[in-house]
Design an enzyme around this catalytic site. Structure first.
Site: not given
Lengths: 147, 147
Positions: B57, B85, B88
């Site tokens: 990402e 996560c 990101c």
């Protein structure tokens, strides 16, 4: 070997924040220290690099890993002039960094806004060193912006 | 102009995840779509780049901003094969991206673990498209690792 103080390293981070200020960037600076030595220095470059991910901490983490030839910063300390945001807190989690020292708090977008553990459980956090100097620099930046 | 489906774009992200798998990286892939066109493709490169911040990402956000010449991805959609996560998620907040589509959930380190708003309030989130394909690829990767 002379051992430097937290103030010494935070002042190094503040020098980075001042460099950001001179470049017209939101003045946040960071250094990463390993065994009493600065191994990475960075400041916020979101405007210059045209990239929302280019926060001082992110650039410093990448730079420190590059210097060490190791992904994990288990024996390292971050000194940063503003409380890390959620993105940077998440990156610090992955880095497994030993200590995070931040100067000023960020009640708006700081990672502490989130009430679950964002940093790694092994990471120790310290705050406040040179907080007023960092806040004054940020305030001056945003006051200039409004003029 | 042919309009592509969510499955089409998620499959493009899955192709990136498979490229990560081939490189020995945790297989997560992402594409960013703007006006029905893929403008950025990336896969997890934390091992190759020796950098914990090199998630699919993050690389896709940087690449898309570079393509657009604009920091904010307000008219863009992210397709990613695993729930982002916290790092990101925080980066996606700053990007102000319009839509996030993720395939498989990540109950261990996904941003939804944190019970405060990590994404931008304007960002719409969709999940599950090709989730089982993404999960199967991740499972195979970790099974190979244990051999």
């Amino acid at each position: 070997m002379e051992l430097y103080s937290h103030e010494y390293f935070m002042n190094e981070a503040l020098k980075q924040a001042k460099a950001a200020f001179e470049d017209g960037e939101i003045p946040v600076g960071a250094v990463i220290v390993c065994r009493n030595k600065v191994i990475a220095r960075a400041y916020n470059q979101t405007e210059t690099l045209n990239d929302v991910t280019a926060h001082a901490e992110m650039l410093a983490i990448t730079s420190a890993a590059n210097y060490l030839g190791a992904k994990y910063l288990v024996d390292c300390k971050l000194y940063v002039t503003l409380e890390p945001c959620v993105m940077c807190g998440g990156a610090l989690y992955w880095s497994q960094i030993s200590e995070v020292h931040y100067a000023a708090s960020d009640p708006r977008r700081g990672y502490l806004q989130s009430n679950t553990g964002i940093l790694h459980p092994k990471t120790k956090v310290y705050s406040g060193t040179m907080g007023s100097e960092s806040e004054a620099l940020l305030l001056q930046f945003f006051q200039n912006l409004r003029k």
